[in-house]
Design a protein around this motif. Structure first.
Motif, mmCIF file in Angstrom:
data_model
loop_
_atom_site.group_PDB
_atom_site.id
_atom_site.type_symbol
_atom_site.label_atom_id
_atom_site.label_comp_id
_atom_site.label_asym_id
_atom_site.label_seq_id
_atom_site.Cartn_x
_atom_site.Cartn_y
_atom_site.Cartn_z
ATOM 1 N N VAL A 100 0.851 -1.182 0.000
ATOM 2 C CA VAL A 100 0.000 0.000 0.000
ATOM 3 C C VAL A 100 0.895 1.243 0.000
ATOM 4 O O VAL A 100 2.092 1.150 0.274
ATOM 5 C CB VAL A 100 -0.936 0.025 1.227
ATOM 6 C CG1 VAL A 100 -1.951 -1.103 1.114
ATOM 7 C CG2 VAL A 100 -0.138 -0.065 2.532
ATOM 8 N N ALA A 101 0.275 2.398 -0.271
ATOM 9 C CA ALA A 101 1.058 3.641 -0.337
ATOM 10 C C ALA A 101 0.682 4.604 0.783
ATOM 11 O O ALA A 101 1.137 5.739 0.802
ATOM 12 C CB ALA A 101 0.836 4.303 -1.694
ATOM 13 N N VAL A 120 -5.511 -2.657 2.947
ATOM 14 C CA VAL A 120 -5.610 -3.203 1.599
ATOM 15 C C VAL A 120 -6.777 -4.188 1.474
ATOM 16 O O VAL A 120 -7.205 -4.796 2.464
ATOM 17 C CB VAL A 120 -4.270 -3.869 1.199
ATOM 18 C CG1 VAL A 120 -4.098 -5.218 1.870
ATOM 19 C CG2 VAL A 120 -4.157 -4.000 -0.310
ATOM 20 N N THR A 121 -7.276 -4.345 0.256
ATOM 21 C CA THR A 121 -8.411 -5.237 -0.001
ATOM 22 C C THR A 121 -7.951 -6.453 -0.804
ATOM 23 O O THR A 121 -6.895 -6.434 -1.448
ATOM 24 C CB THR A 121 -9.483 -4.507 -0.833
ATOM 25 O OG1 THR A 121 -8.878 -4.089 -2.061
ATOM 26 C CG2 THR A 121 -10.037 -3.308 -0.101
ATOM 27 N N LEU A 122 -8.804 -7.474 -0.783
ATOM 28 C CA LEU A 122 -8.551 -8.682 -1.580
ATOM 29 C C LEU A 122 -8.468 -8.322 -3.070
ATOM 30 O O LEU A 122 -7.578 -8.790 -3.791
ATOM 31 C CB LEU A 122 -9.691 -9.682 -1.340
ATOM 32 C CG LEU A 122 -9.680 -10.953 -2.184
ATOM 33 C CD1 LEU A 122 -8.452 -11.792 -1.868
ATOM 34 C CD2 LEU A 122 -10.960 -11.760 -1.968
ATOM 35 N N ALA A 159 -6.280 -5.330 12.134
ATOM 36 C CA ALA A 159 -5.996 -6.472 11.268
ATOM 37 C C ALA A 159 -6.760 -6.287 9.960
ATOM 38 O O ALA A 159 -7.933 -5.919 9.976
ATOM 39 C CB ALA A 159 -6.457 -7.752 11.954
ATOM 40 N N ALA A 160 -6.094 -6.539 8.846
ATOM 41 C CA ALA A 160 -6.758 -6.390 7.543
ATOM 42 C C ALA A 160 -7.995 -7.282 7.521
ATOM 43 O O ALA A 160 -7.880 -8.506 7.667
ATOM 44 C CB ALA A 160 -5.798 -6.776 6.428
ATOM 45 N N PRO A 161 -9.204 -6.714 7.360
ATOM 46 C CA PRO A 161 -10.426 -7.525 7.470
ATOM 47 C C PRO A 161 -10.461 -8.705 6.490
ATOM 48 O O PRO A 161 -11.025 -9.736 6.806
ATOM 49 C CB PRO A 161 -11.551 -6.530 7.172
ATOM 50 C CG PRO A 161 -10.977 -5.185 7.473
ATOM 51 C CD PRO A 161 -9.510 -5.282 7.179
ATOM 52 N N MET A 203 -0.878 -0.646 -4.217
ATOM 53 C CA MET A 203 -2.281 -1.074 -4.152
ATOM 54 C C MET A 203 -3.081 -0.001 -3.408
ATOM 55 O O MET A 203 -2.572 0.614 -2.466
ATOM 56 C CB MET A 203 -2.404 -2.394 -3.382
ATOM 57 C CG MET A 203 -1.591 -3.530 -3.955
ATOM 58 S SD MET A 203 -1.815 -5.071 -3.007
ATOM 59 C CE MET A 203 -0.871 -4.722 -1.514
ATOM 60 N N ASP A 204 -4.336 0.175 -3.810
ATOM 61 C CA ASP A 204 -5.193 1.123 -3.086
ATOM 62 C C ASP A 204 -5.739 0.433 -1.832
ATOM 63 O O ASP A 204 -5.609 -0.793 -1.670
ATOM 64 C CB ASP A 204 -6.334 1.601 -3.989
ATOM 65 C CG ASP A 204 -6.850 2.981 -3.573
ATOM 66 O OD1 ASP A 204 -6.362 3.528 -2.567
ATOM 67 O OD2 ASP A 204 -7.743 3.511 -4.269
ATOM 68 N N VAL A 205 -6.332 1.242 -0.957
ATOM 69 C CA VAL A 205 -6.871 0.702 0.296
ATOM 70 C C VAL A 205 -8.375 0.949 0.356
ATOM 71 O O VAL A 205 -8.910 1.770 -0.401
ATOM 72 C CB VAL A 205 -6.191 1.350 1.528
ATOM 73 C CG1 VAL A 205 -4.723 0.981 1.578
ATOM 74 C CG2 VAL A 205 -6.382 2.863 1.531
ATOM 75 N N ASP A 206 -9.031 0.280 1.280
ATOM 76 C CA ASP A 206 -10.454 0.471 1.494
ATOM 77 C C ASP A 206 -10.685 1.845 2.159
ATOM 78 O O ASP A 206 -9.946 2.218 3.079
ATOM 79 C CB ASP A 206 -10.965 -0.654 2.405
ATOM 80 C CG ASP A 206 -12.434 -0.500 2.696
ATOM 81 O OD1 ASP A 206 -13.229 -0.710 1.778
ATOM 82 O OD2 ASP A 206 -12.766 -0.136 3.834
ATOM 83 N N ALA A 207 -11.707 2.564 1.709
ATOM 84 C CA ALA A 207 -11.929 3.926 2.199
ATOM 85 C C ALA A 207 -12.342 3.952 3.675
ATOM 86 O O ALA A 207 -12.130 4.942 4.368
ATOM 87 C CB ALA A 207 -13.001 4.602 1.356
#
Ligand code: PLP
Length: 365
Positions: free
Chosen positions: A81-82, A111-113, A136-138, A102-106
């Motif tokens: 991620v950035a 990060v997303t799957l 923790a990344a959901p 990679m983009d992330v969830d808003a």
């Protein structure tokens, strides 16, 4: 003044534990890679629920050595991620490898799957998942399945999430290898720099153990290139051993503070973080608003510190000049302009939390 972290208060309470740890090391006269390091590695591996821990000088080295251990080398591309402070990207620069951003969830800011799928389709050599802000990344379990099905190593960055769990298992026990930082402000922080990798893979642990000490297999016998000197001091290991049994209690207090914020803060222009209690260890309490700079000024005028984690997406860092000019990640960029971190650490009192919440609520956006 309410600080963003109060390490003075933290170490004052812990003085007896610290004095005992330092005295033990001084009387033994063994300062590097000795019995405290060995004992801490065993205790921390047990805490995380993995077979092996190799302690290191800091969390950035943990990322670099973990990535090298899973086979990343110069010219490879690695997914990251950035919005996580440039630490993984720094490790990649050291290896001369390239980040795939990679983009992330808003909402969750992690990060997303779907983004991991995009990165793997682009041919990355490894994926790094950062458990940002103590969360923790959901979608971690699905990401683990994806990476193992595609044969892509998964590195967890747990530098902000010691003790966070998914379905009862600690972060750091899901990926091929996990990285931790013990920087003083972390949920488990030393009194100086420190880091570690955790893994169930004995061969990866052995590679990192060699990389942290000149590439030695045995004294003065170098069997690995691109090695470092990245050892955790005995004194820091002894202190971390004293602190580790307190970590769950500290995490509980951080969660309680986050819960208090959630009940006390009510403002039409502010979005509070939503999380599942077990998956969040309150490393940073990050709210979102359209004008965080104005809120920050308002809090400062009331003697309350706040911070932005992090203001510049990695691919916009000046060091890259225009290399990533064509990259634009919508959520990462929107978040960089809207996030603000409120104080959240175990020594913060309920009265201070109330004071901060009242200050936030009184902001005229
Ligand atoms: C998410 C994350 N990864 C890696 C690091 C790097 O750790 P260190 O500062 O110990 O090098 C940090 C902390 O600074 C961090 O917050």
């Amino acid at each position: 003044m309410i600080l963003i972290n109060d390490l003075g208060a933290h170490s004052k309470v812990l003085r007896p534990v610290i004095d005992d740890a330092i005295a033990r090391v001084l009387s033994r006269g063994w300062f590097v890679l000795g019995p405290e390091v060995t004992a801490f590695e065993g205790e921390f591996a047990r805490y995380v629920g993995v077979a092996k821990c190799v302690s290191l000088a800091n969390g950035t080295d943990a990322l670099e050595l973990a990535l090298r251990a899973v086979g990343v080398s110069a010219g490879d591309t690695v997914a990251t991620v950035a919005n996580a402070g440039m630490y993984t990207t720094t490790a990649l620069i050291a290896i001369n490898a390239k980040p795939f951003f990679m983009d992330v969830d808003a909402e969750s800011c992690v990060v997303t799957l779907a983004e991991c799928e995009r990165a793997i389709a682009a041919g990355v050599k490894a994926v790094v998942v950062t458990h940002l802000y103590g969360r923790a990344a959901p979608e971690l379990k699905a990401i683990v399945e994806l990476c193992s099905a595609r044969g892509v190593p998964l590195v967890e960055d747990c530098a902000q999430a010691h003790g966070a769990k998914i379905d009862g298992n600690m972060v750091g026990s899901f990926g091929d290898i996990a990285c931790f930082s013990f920087y003083p402000t972390k949920n488990l922080g030393a009194l100086g720099d420190g880091g570690a990798v955790a893994t169930n893979n004995a061969s990866l642990a052995d590679t990192v153990a060699r990389l942290r000490q000149y590439g030695w297999s045995a004294k003065y016998e170098v069997t690995l290139g691109h090695a470092s000197n990245s050892r955790l001091d005995e004194i820091q290991a002894a202190i971390l051993r004293g602190f580790l049994p307190l970590l769950d209690g500290w995490n509980e207090r951080r969660r309680k503070i986050a819960k208090l914020y959630a009940t006390l803060i009510s403002h039409p222009n502010i979005k509070l973080p939503e999380y599942n209690a077990e998956e969040y260890v309150g490393h940073l309490y990050v709210i979102q608003t359209e004008n965080p700079a104005a809120l920050r000024e308002h809090l400062k005028a009331k003697d309350i510190a706040s911070e932005v984690h992090y203001p510049i997406p990695d691919y916009r860092q000046p060091v890259f000049k225009n290399v990533y000019a064509d990259i634009s990640l919508a959520n990462t960029e929107a978040l960089a302009k809207s996030i603000l971190t409120l104080p959240c650490y175990p020594e913060l009192t309920d009265e201070q939390v109330l004071q901060i919440a009242e200050a936030v609520n009184s902001w005229q956006a």
